[in-house]
Design an enzyme around this catalytic site. Structure first.
Site, PDB file in Angstrom:
ATOM      1  N   HIS A   1     -10.669  -6.358  -1.916  1.00 35.18           N
ATOM      2  CA  HIS A   1     -11.636  -5.961  -0.843  1.00 35.18           C
ATOM      3  C   HIS A   1     -12.658  -5.203  -1.658  1.00 35.18           C
ATOM      4  O   HIS A   1     -12.844  -3.999  -2.011  1.00 35.18           O
ATOM      5  CB  HIS A   1     -11.154  -5.189   0.135  1.00 35.18           C
ATOM      6  CG  HIS A   1     -10.098  -5.790   0.949  1.00 35.18           C
ATOM      7  ND1 HIS A   1     -10.458  -6.728   1.842  1.00 35.18           N
ATOM      8  CD2 HIS A   1      -8.698  -5.308   1.226  1.00 35.18           C
ATOM      9  CE1 HIS A   1      -8.969  -7.165   2.482  1.00 35.18           C
ATOM     10  NE2 HIS A   1      -8.136  -6.302   2.148  1.00 35.18           N
TER      11      HIS A   1
ATOM     12  N   ASN B   1       2.224  -5.094  -2.967  1.00 36.24           N
ATOM     13  CA  ASN B   1       0.535  -5.659  -2.608  1.00 36.24           C
ATOM     14  C   ASN B   1      -0.151  -4.365  -2.318  1.00 36.24           C
ATOM     15  O   ASN B   1       0.239  -3.451  -1.633  1.00 36.24           O
ATOM     16  CB  ASN B   1       0.608  -6.588  -1.451  1.00 36.24           C
ATOM     17  CG  ASN B   1      -0.605  -7.037  -0.993  1.00 36.24           C
ATOM     18  OD1 ASN B   1      -1.200  -7.698  -1.969  1.00 36.24           O
ATOM     19  ND2 ASN B   1      -1.169  -6.941   0.291  1.00 36.24           N
TER      20      ASN B   1
ATOM     21  N   ASP C   1     -12.488 -10.166  -0.109  1.00 39.99           N
ATOM     22  CA  ASP C   1     -13.751 -10.594   0.567  1.00 39.99           C
ATOM     23  C   ASP C   1     -14.687  -9.462  -0.089  1.00 39.99           C
ATOM     24  O   ASP C   1     -14.224  -8.461  -1.059  1.00 39.99           O
ATOM     25  CB  ASP C   1     -13.788 -10.105   1.947  1.00 39.99           C
ATOM     26  CG  ASP C   1     -12.882  -8.815   2.474  1.00 39.99           C
ATOM     27  OD1 ASP C   1     -12.747  -7.987   1.567  1.00 39.99           O
ATOM     28  OD2 ASP C   1     -12.364  -8.948   3.840  1.00 39.99           O
TER      29      ASP C   1
ATOM     30  N   GLU D   1       0.767  -1.160   0.071  1.00 38.69           N
ATOM     31  CA  GLU D   1       0.243   0.021  -0.156  1.00 38.69           C
ATOM     32  C   GLU D   1       0.840   1.393  -0.002  1.00 38.69           C
ATOM     33  O   GLU D   1       0.841   2.353   0.844  1.00 38.69           O
ATOM     34  CB  GLU D   1      -1.017  -0.007   1.052  1.00 38.69           C
ATOM     35  CG  GLU D   1      -1.867  -1.360   1.247  1.00 38.69           C
ATOM     36  CD  GLU D   1      -2.900  -1.173   2.510  1.00 38.69           C
ATOM     37  OE1 GLU D   1      -2.741  -0.209   3.398  1.00 38.69           O
ATOM     38  OE2 GLU D   1      -3.574  -2.192   2.660  1.00 38.69           O
TER      39      GLU D   1
ATOM     40  N   GLU E   1      -6.343 -10.740  -0.852  1.00 40.67           N
ATOM     41  CA  GLU E   1      -7.082 -10.516   0.552  1.00 40.67           C
ATOM     42  C   GLU E   1      -8.622 -10.271   0.358  1.00 40.67           C
ATOM     43  O   GLU E   1      -9.277  -9.617   0.659  1.00 40.67           O
ATOM     44  CB  GLU E   1      -6.507  -9.091   1.050  1.00 40.67           C
ATOM     45  CG  GLU E   1      -5.191  -9.203   1.050  1.00 40.67           C
ATOM     46  CD  GLU E   1      -4.589  -7.700   1.911  1.00 40.67           C
ATOM     47  OE1 GLU E   1      -5.715  -7.075   2.521  1.00 40.67           O
ATOM     48  OE2 GLU E   1      -3.288  -7.473   1.895  1.00 40.67           O
TER      49      GLU E   1
END
Ligand SMILES: *[C@@H]1O[C@H](CO)[C@@H](O)[C@H](O)[C@H]1NC(C)=O
Length: 419
Positions: free
Chosen positions: A226, A190, A258, A149, A256
């Site tokens: 996400h 990432n 979701d 990030e 990651e």
């Protein structure tokens, strides 16, 4: 110990048992389907029974305890006890490790973020931290998220301590240090909101080039994934962005995933949309051969980070809190099975992998065990589905007849399978 083919055959020979996500992902040519987890969760035996089944989750990411705040809480004081709990768990269960993460503006101890460093001092701090942590886990990590990030959503660099002192040079410095400490680990950048085209994805492409132009090694880009129910990009939009990174010579992964409801309670139509959204993400990875795998940011709503971070939102995972699989789970399973079938039909070799070697009995206790034989009296197609392949379910338009000697068994409303 069982080789994958034996274990899979044994599992599928159990009436009502289904192929699990990792075993299907591998049969479809991916390296893994995995989940993040965290130390506190490992005392929940019902949760652990699902997590440790490497047929279901063939890869583990430590959710927190490899981060800087845990591993170097004060300058030169290193602690890997908590991270080791997760890495040992993965190793005991034959699961691949994605290690996470080395350099991030968040969960960074204040001794780093609040120091007033010269460029030389902060470079030393970065090199020492990375050499120690990557060295500690050397040989254990399939991949490291080296820098996490670095970008704001508008594509500019985050003005954290690393950028403020070193400019963009901290990124290749970190990748060089990681490469030196574990030459075999895949080194990843990432980030989130780089999954679709826009200023941030363009800036992330720029980070890959920045690292390469500095003569450092970058092997992969992690797309966190996400997403929001109803707000997830289409499979083709997602795949197109993955391909724009692959063109630069790196592999890609969803790291990651979701898909959260932005308001609760969820509706029945919402669960269908969530299933379609998960399918877009998994489908994009399946469509790009250099997409090595998919990791969910925990599989069970009970341990999702969403409710505490996004107030009033949630239900983002593949399983409900009661460890029952959601429609999204079955949709993903169905997609992977279809991909596994088409992969198998174009290959003469059975999928084999040491990563699926397991000393634990394959478990399917969290999945429905009802089995019904579906009607095959009105086949609409003369083609047949292979062993493990999908042969029915809501919206299924493919073959409904199984190749001999397999029969089509209804697993749930969304998915019937040749067993
Ligand atoms: C688990 O929870 C979901 C959501 O509340 C519910 O729809 C489902 O019926 C539950 N399943 C079981 C087996 O309790």
């Amino acid at each position: 110990m069982h080789l994958v083919a034996t274990a899979a055959a044994a599992l599928l020979a159990i009436p009502g048992a289904q192929a699990n996500l990792n075993q299907l992902a591998k049969a479809a040519g991916k390296l893994y389907f995995g989940s993040a987890t965290d130390n506190g969760e490992l005392s929940d035996s019902a949760y652990v029974a699902v997590l440790k089944n490497s047929n279901e989750f063939g890869q583990i990411t430590p959710g927190n305890t490899q981060k800087w705040q845990y591993t170097e809480p004060s300058n030169g004081v290193f602690s890997y006890t908590q991270g080791d709990v997760i890495t040992s768990f993965a190793q005991a269960n034959g699961q691949v490790l994605r290690c996470h993460n080395l350099v991030w503006h968040n969960q960074l101890p204040s001794w780093v973020s609040s120091g007033s460093w010269t460029a030389a001092q902060l470079t030393d701090i970065l090199n020492t931290h990375i050499a120690s942590e990557v060295g500690h886990y050397k040989g254990q990590c399939y991949a490291w998220d080296v820098v996490n990030e670095a970008l704001n959503d508008d594509g500019t660099y985050r003005t954290d301590v690393f950028y403020n002192v070193l400019g963009t040079s901290y990124i290749p410095i970190a990748f060089k240090a990681a490469a030196a400490a574990d030459p075999a680990a895949k080194l990843y950048y990432n980030d989130y909101n780089i999954e679709y085209s826009g200023a941030k994805a363009t800036a992330a492409l720029g980070i890959v080039k920045l690292i390469q132009n500095a003569g450092a090694r970058i092997d992969g880009v992690g797309f966190q994934g996400h997403f929001i129910v109803g707000g997830t990009p289409s499979q083709s939009a997602l795949a197109s962005v993955l391909n724009s990174f692959v063109t630069l010579g790196v592999e890609v992964a969803y790291t990651e995933v979701d898909v959260r409801f932005s308001s609760l309670p969820a509706t029945s139509a919402g669960y269908t949309q969530q299933a379609n959204d998960y399918a877009a993400v998994v489908g994009a990875c399946l469509a790009v051969s250099k997409c090595v795998g998919i990791t969910v940011w925990d599989f069970d709503d009970k341990y999702s980070w969403i409710p505490s971070t996004f107030s009033g939102q949630g239900e983002a995972c593949l399983y409900w809190q009661n460890l029952t699989a959601k429609p999204a789970y079955y949709k993903v399973q169905s997609l992977l099975a279809a991909a596994a079938t088409s992969t198998a039909s174009t290959s003469t070799t059975a999928p084999t992998s040491t990563a699926l070697i397991t000393t634990t009995k394959p478990s399917s206790t969290s999945l429905p065990t009802t089995t019904k034989t579906t009607s095959t009296t009105t086949p609409t197609s003369t083609s047949t589905a292979a062993h493990w392949g999908q042969c029915g379910g809501n919206g299924w338009t493919g073959p409904t007849v199984c190749a001999s000697p397999f029969t089509c068994k209804e697993q749930n409303a969304w998915y019937s399978q040749c067993l």
